[in-house]
Design a protein around this motif. Structure first.
Motif, PDB file in Angstrom:
ATOM      1  N   VAL A  53       0.852  -1.179   0.000  1.00  0.00           N
ATOM      2  CA  VAL A  53       0.000   0.000   0.000  1.00  0.00           C
ATOM      3  C   VAL A  53       0.895   1.239   0.000  1.00  0.00           C
ATOM      4  CG1 VAL A  53      -1.643   1.363   1.364  1.00  0.00           C
ATOM      5  CG2 VAL A  53      -1.919  -1.116   1.179  1.00  0.00           C
ATOM      6  N   VAL A  54       0.550   2.212  -0.825  1.00  0.00           N
ATOM      7  CA  VAL A  54       1.239   3.503  -0.841  1.00  0.00           C
ATOM      8  C   VAL A  54       0.376   4.493  -0.074  1.00  0.00           C
ATOM      9  CG1 VAL A  54       2.163   5.365  -2.279  1.00  0.00           C
ATOM     10  CG2 VAL A  54       2.280   2.994  -3.085  1.00  0.00           C
ATOM     11  N   TRP A  55       0.969   5.229   0.853  1.00  0.00           N
ATOM     12  CA  TRP A  55       0.166   6.125   1.677  1.00  0.00           C
ATOM     13  C   TRP A  55       0.870   7.468   1.915  1.00  0.00           C
ATOM     14  CZ3 TRP A  55       2.410   7.744   6.201  1.00  0.00           C
ATOM     15  CH2 TRP A  55       3.429   6.950   6.740  1.00  0.00           C
ATOM     16  N   THR A  56       0.063   8.462   2.234  1.00  0.00           N
ATOM     17  CA  THR A  56       0.571   9.773   2.622  1.00  0.00           C
ATOM     18  C   THR A  56      -0.193  10.240   3.852  1.00  0.00           C
ATOM     19  OG1 THR A  56      -0.988  10.925   1.160  1.00  0.00           O
ATOM     20  CG2 THR A  56       1.203  10.425   0.266  1.00  0.00           C
ATOM     21  N   SER A  57       0.461  11.045   4.666  1.00  0.00           N
ATOM     22  CA  SER A  57      -0.167  11.608   5.848  1.00  0.00           C
ATOM     23  C   SER A  57       0.266  13.056   5.995  1.00  0.00           C
ATOM     24  CB  SER A  57       0.229  10.810   7.093  1.00  0.00           C
ATOM     25  OG  SER A  57      -0.374  11.351   8.256  1.00  0.00           O
ATOM     26  N   THR A  58      -0.696  13.952   6.071  1.00  0.00           N
ATOM     27  CA  THR A  58      -0.415  15.367   6.247  1.00  0.00           C
ATOM     28  C   THR A  58      -1.092  15.849   7.515  1.00  0.00           C
ATOM     29  OG1 THR A  58      -2.300  15.879   4.816  1.00  0.00           O
ATOM     30  CG2 THR A  58      -0.127  15.825   3.789  1.00  0.00           C
ATOM     31  N   PRO A  59      -0.570  16.891   8.151  1.00  0.00           N
ATOM     32  CA  PRO A  59      -1.125  17.344   9.432  1.00  0.00           C
ATOM     33  C   PRO A  59      -2.605  17.688   9.339  1.00  0.00           C
ATOM     34  CG  PRO A  59       0.980  18.391   9.021  1.00  0.00           C
ATOM     35  CD  PRO A  59       0.604  17.666   7.753  1.00  0.00           C
ATOM     36  N   SER A  60      -3.348  17.304  10.363  1.00  0.00           N
ATOM     37  CA  SER A  60      -4.768  17.638  10.461  1.00  0.00           C
ATOM     38  C   SER A  60      -5.123  17.705  11.931  1.00  0.00           C
ATOM     39  CB  SER A  60      -5.641  16.597   9.747  1.00  0.00           C
ATOM     40  OG  SER A  60      -5.675  15.389  10.478  1.00  0.00           O
ATOM     41  N   GLY A  61      -6.323  18.162  12.206  1.00  0.00           N
ATOM     42  CA  GLY A  61      -6.758  18.267  13.594  1.00  0.00           C
ATOM     43  C   GLY A  61      -7.492  17.053  14.091  1.00  0.00           C
ATOM     44  N   ASP A  62      -7.476  15.956  13.309  1.00  0.00           N
ATOM     45  CA  ASP A  62      -8.209  14.755  13.707  1.00  0.00           C
ATOM     46  C   ASP A  62      -7.605  14.146  14.954  1.00  0.00           C
ATOM     47  OD1 ASP A  62      -9.701  15.137  11.468  1.00  0.00           O
ATOM     48  OD2 ASP A  62      -8.653  13.623  10.272  1.00  0.00           O
TER      49      ASP A  62
END
Length: 231
Positions: free
Chosen positions: A13-22
């Motif tokens: 799986v290719v994934w990305t994560s960017t800052p959020s308020g979750d």
């Protein structure tokens, strides 16, 4: 914000994560996998987790998550040496190889695409995955008992444990617990009541499910599942 897609590398799986308020967006749960990561211009390897891993300050990440048991052959390091850790690839590979891989990621239009290219190159140069371990993952993910699965594979307890340490970072019983946790979370997040989730995922009862979730993640089940009218 977290996003993922199937990789051109089978099972990955290719994934990305960017800052959020979750809430909880920085919590990585055990999943039986290892990842090749890109963060702040560096290549890293995420070893197999036996507990939840809390990501530090919010920042952008990209990664390729390999199918359970396949990363050690691609990265050239036994999984148990990286258990519960995040390590710079420069600590594992010769400098020249790290530079080539880093340059490939830099040359891509997006880091995630570059990581995938690196992973595909590694897979092309590595031996094919061990079919016995692939069958083990499939069986345990479906809830098959470890002992019965080992018998079906023709592997003795010591041999299975040794091969599991190298491929997964821990023994087959720990792998089974982690894969059972993933089944349970999938059911609960789909709206299945917790008591039914426990029965369907293979726990003795709901309290058993709750104890295992807290042991492996450090959080109660209700904090990992969106609010729904569970019983």
């Amino acid at each position: 914000m977290y996003r993922e897609r199937a990789s051109r590398l089978p099972g990955a799986v290719v994934w990305t994560s960017t800052p959020s308020g979750d809430r909880g967006s920085g919590l990585v749960l055990p999943d039986g996998c290892m990842d090749l990561l890109w963060h702040d211009g560096r290549l890293l390897v995420a070893g197999p987790d036996t507990r939840a891993h809390l990501v530090g300050e919010p920042s952008a990440w990209a990664g390729v998550r390999f199918h359970p048991g396949t990363a050690p052959a691609l990265l050239g390091v036994p999984a148990h040496e990286l258990r519960d850790s995040r390590v710079d690839l420069a600590d594992l590979w010769p400098t020249a190889e790290v530079r080539r891989a880093t340059a490939r990621v830099h040359a891509a239009d997006r880091p995630a695409r570059g990581l995938e290219e690196v992973a595909l190159r590694l897979a092309a140069e590595a031996a094919p995955p061990d079919p016995a371990l692939a069958r083990l993952v499939t069986a345990l993910a479906a809830g098959r008992p470890v002992t019965a699965t080992a018998d079906e594979l023709g592997l003795g307890p010591r041999q299975l444990h040794r091969r599991s340490l190298r491929a997964f970072g821990y023994g087959p019983k720990t792998l089974a617990r982690i894969l059972r946790l993933r089944r349970a979370l999938a059911l609960a997040r789909a709206g299945v009541p917790f008591a039914e989730t426990a029965a369907r995922a293979g726990y003795a009862d709901q309290p058993h499910l709750s104890r295992e979730v807290r042991t492996l993640t450090g959080l109660p089940l209700r904090e990992l599942v969106p609010a729904t009218p569970h019983s």
